[in-house]
Design a protein around this motif. Structure first.
Motif: not given
Lengths: 242, 112
Positions: A113-114, A116-117, A170, A175, A178, A193, A197, A202-203
Motif C-alpha cells: 500500500k505504501w 500504491r500511495a 491504504l 498516506l 505520501a 501521487r 491517494v 485513499g484519504c
C-alpha cells in the motif's frame, strides 16, 4: 521496588494461524521488563517453537509490534508495568493483517500500500544540478518533518477501524508517507501521487477517528497528514488539475 | 466512482456541513424561543407564513441535508454493509430525493 512486584505473570499468547487460539504461559516478573522481554523469555525458556519478530530492541526498526491486551504497541519499548492488568497479559499478532503463525503477521499488503500511495521518492534533479536548498523553517519542510520519523511498525494500521471495514484503504502509514513526499520540494509527480491517494481507498475514506495518532509510538499524527492530503486533493480538483 | 468524483463528494459534504452548522444553530434557537413564549401552532403559523426570508433559510437547510446525509450514509453502507458500486449510488440518489421531498413539503407547509 522489586519486592512489590508480583512473582509471575499469566501471559496468554496467540498460537497458530488465523484459526489458532491463546496459550497461557507463566513468566517470571522482572523489574523494568518489556513485553518483548516476556515474549523472548517464553521462546527461550518455555517453548522454542514460538514465532515472533524483532530486530533492534530499541524502537528503531519497527518489527516487533504486536497486540498487547487488545492494543497495538511496539513491544520493545512497552514496559509490562504500563499495560499489565493485575498479573495478566494477552499478546497477539497485529490486527488487520493476515497471521502467518503465532505473533508473526504477513506485512506484504501493508507495504504494498505504501507503493500504491506512490510512497517512493522521485527526484527531478540530475547530477549536473546544484544541491536543493530547503530551509528548515519553510512550511513544506515543517510539514514533512512532522511525519518523516515513521518506522513502518504497522501499529497505526492495526489501530485503524477503517482498514478493518474497507480492506482496500491504504491506511495511515502509507498516506502519511505520501504526505511527507508531497511536501518534499525536491520531488516530482505530486499530481500522480494525489491521484493515487484520493478516493474511497485513499484519504477520503478516513473518518478522523484519530486511533492512528493515539497509538503511534513515535507520536506522529497520520490524521493530520491525511487531512493535509484531503485539502490538497480538494484544491487540485477545484483548480481542475486533477 | 472516480477519485475525482469521490473528491467532489468530500468537498460537497464539507461545504454542506458548514451550512448545517449554521442552520442547526439558528433552528434550535428558534425552537427554544417559540416554545418558551408559549406560542400555539396557529400563532406560529401566523408568524411564519409568507416570510420569504424564513422560506429561503429553511429551503437552504433542506438542501444542505439533502446533500450531506446521503454522502455520509454512503460510507456507512460501504463500510458496515459492504454495499458499494452503482446500485448504492442510485439508491442514495433516491434517498436524497426523498429527503428533498419530505423537507420541502414541510417548508412549504410552514412558510409558503
Amino acid at each position: 521496588m522489586a519486592t512489590t512486584l508480583k512473582v509471575s505473570l499469566k501471559v496468554s499468547v496467540w498460537r497458530g494461524g488465523k484459526d489458532g487460539a491463546f496459550q497461557v504461559f507463566e513468566v517470571p516478573r522482572e523489574a523494568s521488563q518489556t513485553i518483548l522481554d516476556v515474549v523472548t523469555h517464553i521462546q527461550r525458556a518455555l517453548d522454542p517453537t514460538l514465532a515472533y519478530r524483532f530486530a533492534c530492541r530499541v524502537g528503531m526498526c519497527g518489527s516487533c509490534a504486536m497486540m498487547v491486551n487488545g492494543v497495538p504497541r511496539w513491544t520493545c519499548r512497552t514496559h509490562v508495568d504500563k499495560v499489565v492488568a493485575g498479573d495478566a497479559l494477552e499478546i497477539g499478532p497485529l490486527r488487520n493483517l493476515p497471521v502467518i503463525r503465532d505473533l508473526v503477521t504477513d506485512m506484504r499488503e501493508f507495504f504494498d500500500k505504501w507503493a500504491r500511495a506512490k510512497g517512493e521518492f522521485r527526484g527531478g534533479a540530475t547530477r549536473e544540478d546544484d544541491f536543493a536548498r530547503v530551509r528548515p523553517d519553510s512550511p513544506p519542510r515543517v510539514q514533512a518533518d512532522a511525519g518523516i520519523e515513521c518506522i513502518g511498525c504497522g501499529v497505526c494500521y492495526a489501530a485503524c477501524d477503517v482498514v478493518t471495514w474497507n480492506p482496500d484503504y491504504l491506511g495511515p502509514a502509507a498516506l502519511n508517507r505520501a504526505w511527507t513526499l508531497i511536501n518534499d520540494v525536491r520531488g516530482k509527480e505530486n499530481l500522480e501521487r494525489l491521484r493515487a491517494v484520493a478516493g474511497d481507498a485513499g484519504c477520503h475514506a478516513c473518518h478522523s477517528h484519530v486511533s492512528c495518532t493515539e497509538r503511534c509510538p513515535k507520536h506522529l499524527s497520520p490524521t493530520a497528514a491525511i487531512a493535509g492530503l484531503k485539502r490538497e486533493v480538494a484544491k487540485a480538483v477545484l483548480h481542475g488539475d486533477l | 466512482m472516480s477519485f475525482r468524483g469521490e473528491a467532489r463528494l468530500w468537498i460537497a459534504q464539507r461545504a454542506s456541513a458548514a451550512v448545517l452548522a449554521l442552520c442547526v444553530s439558528v433552528h434550535l434557537v428558534t425552537i427554544v424561543y417559540a416554545v418558551r413564549s408559549g406560542l400555539s401552532a396557529a400563532e406560529i403559523l401566523e408568524r411564519t407564513r409568507g416570510s420569504a426570508a424564513w422560506f429561503g433559510f429553511y429551503s437552504l437547510f433542506v438542501l444542505a441535508v439533502t446533500v450531506h446525509a446521503p454522502i455520509g450514509l454512503r460510507s456507512v453502507l460501504g463500510e458496515w454493509a459492504g454495499w458499494r458500486g452503482r446500485s448504492r449510488d442510485f439508491a442514495l440518489l433516491l434517498f436524497a430525493a426523498l429527503l428533498a421531498w419530505l423537507g420541502m413539503r414541510a417548508v412549504l407547509g410552514v412558510f409558503a
